[in-house]
Design a protein around this motif. Sequence first.
Motif, PDB file in Angstrom:
ATOM      1  N   LYS A 182     -30.198 -26.234  57.475  1.00 25.10           N
ATOM      2  CA  LYS A 182     -30.958 -26.967  56.457  1.00 25.10           C
ATOM      3  C   LYS A 182     -31.779 -28.077  57.099  1.00 25.10           C
ATOM      4  N   LEU A 183     -31.208 -28.769  58.070  1.00 26.93           N
ATOM      5  CA  LEU A 183     -31.937 -29.811  58.784  1.00 26.93           C
ATOM      6  C   LEU A 183     -33.130 -29.213  59.519  1.00 26.93           C
ATOM      7  N   ALA A 184     -32.923 -28.062  60.170  1.00 31.55           N
ATOM      8  CA  ALA A 184     -34.008 -27.398  60.887  1.00 31.55           C
ATOM      9  C   ALA A 184     -35.096 -26.923  59.930  1.00 31.55           C
ATOM     10  N   GLU A 185     -34.681 -26.452  58.764  1.00 26.31           N
ATOM     11  CA  GLU A 185     -35.646 -25.979  57.771  1.00 26.31           C
ATOM     12  C   GLU A 185     -36.545 -27.115  57.281  1.00 26.31           C
ATOM     13  N   GLU A 221     -36.836 -30.327  58.777  1.00 25.62           N
ATOM     14  CA  GLU A 221     -37.368 -31.227  59.801  1.00 25.62           C
ATOM     15  C   GLU A 221     -37.872 -30.512  61.040  1.00 25.62           C
ATOM     16  N   GLY A 222     -37.720 -29.182  61.080  1.00 22.52           N
ATOM     17  CA  GLY A 222     -38.127 -28.445  62.267  1.00 22.52           C
ATOM     18  C   GLY A 222     -37.102 -28.578  63.376  1.00 22.52           C
ATOM     19  N   GLY A 223     -37.465 -28.083  64.551  1.00 21.95           N
ATOM     20  CA  GLY A 223     -36.571 -28.183  65.693  1.00 21.95           C
ATOM     21  C   GLY A 223     -35.500 -27.105  65.682  1.00 21.95           C
ATOM     22  N   PRO A 224     -34.564 -27.197  66.606  1.00 17.58           N
ATOM     23  CA  PRO A 224     -33.511 -26.180  66.728  1.00 17.58           C
ATOM     24  C   PRO A 224     -32.548 -26.202  65.551  1.00 17.58           C
ATOM     25  N   LYS A 225     -31.828 -25.088  65.388  1.00 15.94           N
ATOM     26  CA  LYS A 225     -30.846 -24.989  64.310  1.00 15.94           C
ATOM     27  C   LYS A 225     -29.495 -25.575  64.706  1.00 15.94           C
ATOM     28  N   GLU A 274     -27.294 -41.663  65.536  1.00 21.68           N
ATOM     29  CA  GLU A 274     -27.995 -42.778  66.178  1.00 21.68           C
ATOM     30  C   GLU A 274     -27.684 -42.888  67.666  1.00 21.68           C
ATOM     31  N   LEU A 275     -26.680 -42.145  68.144  1.00 27.20           N
ATOM     32  CA  LEU A 275     -26.326 -42.171  69.556  1.00 27.20           C
ATOM     33  C   LEU A 275     -26.967 -41.031  70.328  1.00 27.20           C
ATOM     34  N   THR A 276     -27.896 -40.321  69.734  1.00 32.20           N
ATOM     35  CA  THR A 276     -28.582 -39.211  70.387  1.00 32.20           C
ATOM     36  C   THR A 276     -30.085 -39.461  70.383  1.00 32.20           C
ATOM     37  N   THR A 277     -30.808 -38.621  71.127  1.00 27.26           N
ATOM     38  CA  THR A 277     -32.271 -38.694  71.144  1.00 27.26           C
ATOM     39  C   THR A 277     -32.903 -37.904  70.006  1.00 27.26           C
ATOM     40  N   ASP A 278     -32.099 -37.154  69.250  1.00 28.22           N
ATOM     41  CA  ASP A 278     -32.600 -36.324  68.148  1.00 28.22           C
ATOM     42  C   ASP A 278     -32.709 -37.186  66.892  1.00 28.22           C
ATOM     43  N   LEU A 279     -33.927 -37.414  66.434  1.00 26.76           N
ATOM     44  CA  LEU A 279     -34.175 -38.327  65.312  1.00 26.76           C
ATOM     45  C   LEU A 279     -34.287 -37.612  63.970  1.00 26.76           C
ATOM     46  N   TRP A 292     -32.120 -36.574  61.716  1.00 29.83           N
ATOM     47  CA  TRP A 292     -31.329 -37.081  60.588  1.00 29.83           C
ATOM     48  C   TRP A 292     -31.954 -38.342  60.020  1.00 29.83           C
ATOM     49  N   HIS A 293     -32.480 -39.195  60.880  1.00 28.45           N
ATOM     50  CA  HIS A 293     -33.176 -40.381  60.391  1.00 28.45           C
ATOM     51  C   HIS A 293     -34.438 -39.986  59.628  1.00 28.45           C
ATOM     52  N   SER A 294     -35.140 -38.980  60.133  1.00 32.90           N
ATOM     53  CA  SER A 294     -36.336 -38.501  59.457  1.00 32.90           C
ATOM     54  C   SER A 294     -35.994 -37.910  58.089  1.00 32.90           C
ATOM     55  N   LEU A 295     -34.924 -37.128  58.037  1.00 31.43           N
ATOM     56  CA  LEU A 295     -34.478 -36.551  56.769  1.00 31.43           C
ATOM     57  C   LEU A 295     -34.145 -37.646  55.764  1.00 31.43           C
ATOM     58  N   PHE A 296     -33.441 -38.658  56.232  1.00 37.99           N
ATOM     59  CA  PHE A 296     -33.065 -39.765  55.351  1.00 37.99           C
ATOM     60  C   PHE A 296     -34.294 -40.483  54.805  1.00 37.99           C
ATOM     61  N   LEU A 297     -35.287 -40.701  55.650  1.00 44.20           N
ATOM     62  CA  LEU A 297     -36.479 -41.424  55.225  1.00 44.20           C
ATOM     63  C   LEU A 297     -37.313 -40.655  54.204  1.00 44.20           C
ATOM     64  N   LYS A 298     -37.071 -39.354  54.116  1.00 40.95           N
ATOM     65  CA  LYS A 298     -37.813 -38.541  53.141  1.00 40.95           C
ATOM     66  C   LYS A 298     -37.075 -38.405  51.807  1.00 40.95           C
ATOM     67  N   MET A 299     -35.860 -38.910  51.740  1.00 44.62           N
ATOM     68  CA  MET A 299     -35.104 -38.784  50.500  1.00 44.62           C
ATOM     69  C   MET A 299     -35.749 -39.621  49.406  1.00 44.62           C
ATOM     70  N   LYS A 300     -35.850 -39.050  48.239  1.00 45.71           N
ATOM     71  CA  LYS A 300     -36.538 -39.705  47.134  1.00 45.71           C
ATOM     72  C   LYS A 300     -35.584 -40.569  46.323  1.00 45.71           C
ATOM     73  N   LYS A 301     -36.106 -41.643  45.825  1.00 45.44           N
ATOM     74  CA  LYS A 301     -35.366 -42.431  44.856  1.00 45.44           C
ATOM     75  C   LYS A 301     -35.222 -41.605  43.587  1.00 45.44           C
ATOM     76  N   ASP A 302     -34.018 -41.591  43.007  1.00 45.21           N
ATOM     77  CA  ASP A 302     -33.747 -40.758  41.846  1.00 45.21           C
ATOM     78  C   ASP A 302     -34.733 -40.980  40.706  1.00 45.21           C
ATOM     79  N   SER A 303     -35.136 -42.220  40.494  1.00 48.88           N
ATOM     80  CA  SER A 303     -35.965 -42.540  39.345  1.00 48.88           C
ATOM     81  C   SER A 303     -37.455 -42.485  39.660  1.00 48.88           C
TER      82      SER A 303
END
Length: 259
Positions: free
Chosen positions: A133-136, A138-142, A211-216, A218-229
């Motif tokens: 799902k993350l790869a779908e 945000e791209g990158g490896p699965k 946050e301890l890896t070079t793969d960003l 999860w941070h990118s996924l989080f930043l795209k999450m929408k506010k419910d309202s």
Amino acid sequence: MTTVGVLALQGSFNEHMAALRRIGVKGVEIRKAEQLQAVDALIIPGGESTTMAKLAHYHNLVRPLLSFPALREFVSTGKPVWGTCAGLIFLANKAIGQKSGGQELIGGLDCIVNRNFFGSQLQSFETELSVPKLAEEEGGPKGFRGVFIRAPAILEVGPDVEILADCPVPLETKKSIMSVDNGQEEEIVSRERVIVAVRQGNLLGTAFHPELTTDLRWHSLFLKMKKDSSDRCLQRVPTSGTDLEDSLGKRPFDLPIYE
């Protein structure tokens, strides 16, 4: 520009702040309840959950700064909140395997978390996780290299919780776990795999430390999450290395991270 708060009572908040800088997002260390009003999203980092809870109580009782009610109120606004490791424990509606007397939770994430499921600090490990799902999105490896440090695990989730990753239980981890809940011993059913990443509405939870890896991603996924309202997505600058160098003048890899 989007402003992301990072709870900075204890734990790996510096590493999250560095990850945010690397993708060109403004991060703010949060220690006062009033600071929550100025951020668009919140990260609750990994650390020692009992210590973090005591610090939150201390701030509430001795200095009127940050408290569990303030954090619950922020979650209820619908703004994105991400808990990693100890932060995941705080966001869970129920946590087992706690120390005597338990600890206060923020809640909101419909799941049961087993604190320190994988054992002590000595049982910390890294493993390759399947993250289709993350790869779908945000791209990158699965696959994603998960760093587990004295980590919890998610044992059960509600019907509205989306599972983003699970993990095999290491052989050295006891499959049948005894915990104390409300003064009663409770046996958790033996299992071969446990859930380690979930998403529900405005909440994201990971048992490991992106946050301890070079793969960003999860941070990118989080930043795209929408506010419910709102249909508004959090805005951010491009994340390619070239764009980062142009916008920040240099690549801001200022903390040791795992490849």
